[in-house]
Design an enzyme around this catalytic site. Structure first.
Site, mmCIF file in Angstrom:
data_model
loop_
_atom_site.group_PDB
_atom_site.id
_atom_site.type_symbol
_atom_site.label_atom_id
_atom_site.label_comp_id
_atom_site.label_asym_id
_atom_site.label_seq_id
_atom_site.Cartn_x
_atom_site.Cartn_y
_atom_site.Cartn_z
ATOM 1 N N ASP A 108 0.869 -1.177 -0.054
ATOM 2 C CA ASP A 108 0.066 -0.016 0.062
ATOM 3 C C ASP A 108 0.819 1.279 0.057
ATOM 4 O O ASP A 108 2.172 1.350 0.088
ATOM 5 C CB ASP A 108 -0.905 -0.076 1.238
ATOM 6 N N TYR A 179 7.734 -9.537 6.952
ATOM 7 C CA TYR A 179 7.524 -8.150 7.041
ATOM 8 C C TYR A 179 8.142 -7.707 8.355
ATOM 9 O O TYR A 179 8.166 -8.399 9.391
ATOM 10 C CB TYR A 179 6.057 -7.839 7.116
#
Length: 382
Positions: A108, A179
């Protein structure tokens, strides 16, 4: 014009538009990414089967890093600056014709990447003799050439390039993704060098409680409570292989001055008595924040799953929630039960893992059927 720029200009060649593979062609590797996007820009499509069997086409696996706050996400969108859009433009300048780039993981707006991976197909055709097919560029040439056209951007760089077989897909062949989420805790405002690189939490965090909460979420679960409403995954079931939070040394962009610094050693010891964080009472020396890093590793993630998990962990750290509350949220199977989602700026895609043999350092022209290692970064697993 530099010698390298002249070389790039001379070796620019044409390439056909490459179609995006359909997911049903890769059912064994199908995953849902953590970050998703608005409707993508339509691309001109050709016959996938023809391209995959064309031995003149070289597929390259590309590792790229970027500062996410300066992009409107990674996937190409109309009238927006995106990671794929910038990469395709750089390849267009190098190759001489449009290309289509396929990412391993979508991110994003605001989400960074220390190592995202994509693939691109290139057919090298001579500009001087149209129709003459030339041997593929060596991977090192591709990396230097593309970075030459990216240098004016200042926020994105190709870190590694490898030659892979024509049926290798960056997204569907990925075995796992790691992540990292960074939290800075403390009442002081963030440094301008830290802004948009971490989530600033003014309260103190209970690290032990956060670590206990992580244990509740590790493993195979229905993560409906950690799945944003726009998620298009067919199933909320995911296996979280690792979820860990630890306090780490602050990684400021410039060396920080602490109590043991030679700069402070010349200051009278009495001026340093009782100083938390070393040197915080010395004029001009910024007070440090406590730095925490959350690591999440899995084959695939649901839409906003990591950020929703971090939001809950932060609430546990501040005392708003307990470990039992985390169990309750997980069992609720609705995102409305979770805490507010953590902001995008603290999240980074750190590593995408593939099952590939070691890089044999062969020339690109001789390595059409090899699968070298895609990224040189080591995972920072703790």
């Amino acid at each position: 014009m530099t010698e390298f720029a002249k070389r790039i200009s001379e070796c620019s060649e044409q390439a056909s538009k490459i179609p995006e593979e359909k997911e049903e062609d890769h059912q064994n590797y199908s995953v849902e990414e953590e970050e998703e996007y608005p409707e993508e820009v339509p691309e001109t499509r050709t016959v996938t089967e023809v391209m995959s069997t064309n031995k003149r086409i070289q597929r390259y696996l590309i590792a790229v890093e970027y500062i996410g706050t300066r992009f409107s996400g990674s996937q190409k969108q109309l009238n927006c600056r995106t990671v794929v859009g910038v990469l395709e433009e750089a390849f267009h300048k190098f190759i001489g014709q449009p290309v289509s780039i396929s990412l391993s993981s979508r991110t994003d707006a605001g989400v960074h990447a220390a190592s995202n991976v994509c693939h691109v197909d290139v057919e090298r055709i001579s500009k001087r003799k149209p129709g003459e097919v030339l041997p593929p560029h060596d991977s090192s040439v591709v990396r230097r050439a593309v970075n030459h056209f990216l240098q004016s951007e200042g926020d994105i760089m190709v870190t590694d390039v490898r030659c892979v077989p024509s049926d290798f897909h960056a997204r569907f062949r990925a075995q796992e993704r790691t992540y990292f989420y960074r939290i800075l805790s403390g009442p002081e405002p963030l440094s301008v060098f830290e802004k948009d690189r971490a989530w600033h939490v003014t309260e103190e965090l209970d690290l032990r409680a956060m670590q206990e909460a992580c244990k509740v979420l590790v493993g195979c679960h229905d993560f409906s409570s950690f799945r944003a409403s726009g998620c298009q995954a067919n199933s909320p079931i995911r296996t979280l292989d690792e979820l860990h939070v630890s306090e780490v040394v602050s990684t400021a962009l410039f060396p920080s001055i602490n109590q043991d610094s030679p700069v402070l050693s010349s200051i009278d010891n009495s001026s340093k008595l009782g100083m938390p964080n070393g040197g915080s009472n010395v004029f001009g020396i910024r007070k440090k924040h406590r730095s925490y890093e959350v690591i999440a590793r899995a084959r695939s993630f649901l839409y906003h799953q990591v950020r929703l998990i971090v939001g809950v962990l932060k609430a546990v750290g501040t005392g708003e929630l307990t470990v039992s509350d985390v169990e309750r949220i997980l069992k609720a199977k609705t995102v409305t039960a979770a805490s507010p989602m953590a902001p995008a700026c603290g999240l980074s895609l750190g590593f995408v893992k593939y099952d590939l043999p070691e890089d044999d350092q062969t020339d690109a022209a001789e390595s059409l059927e090899t699968c070298p290692d895609p990224v040189s970064r080591k995972r920072r697993l703790q």
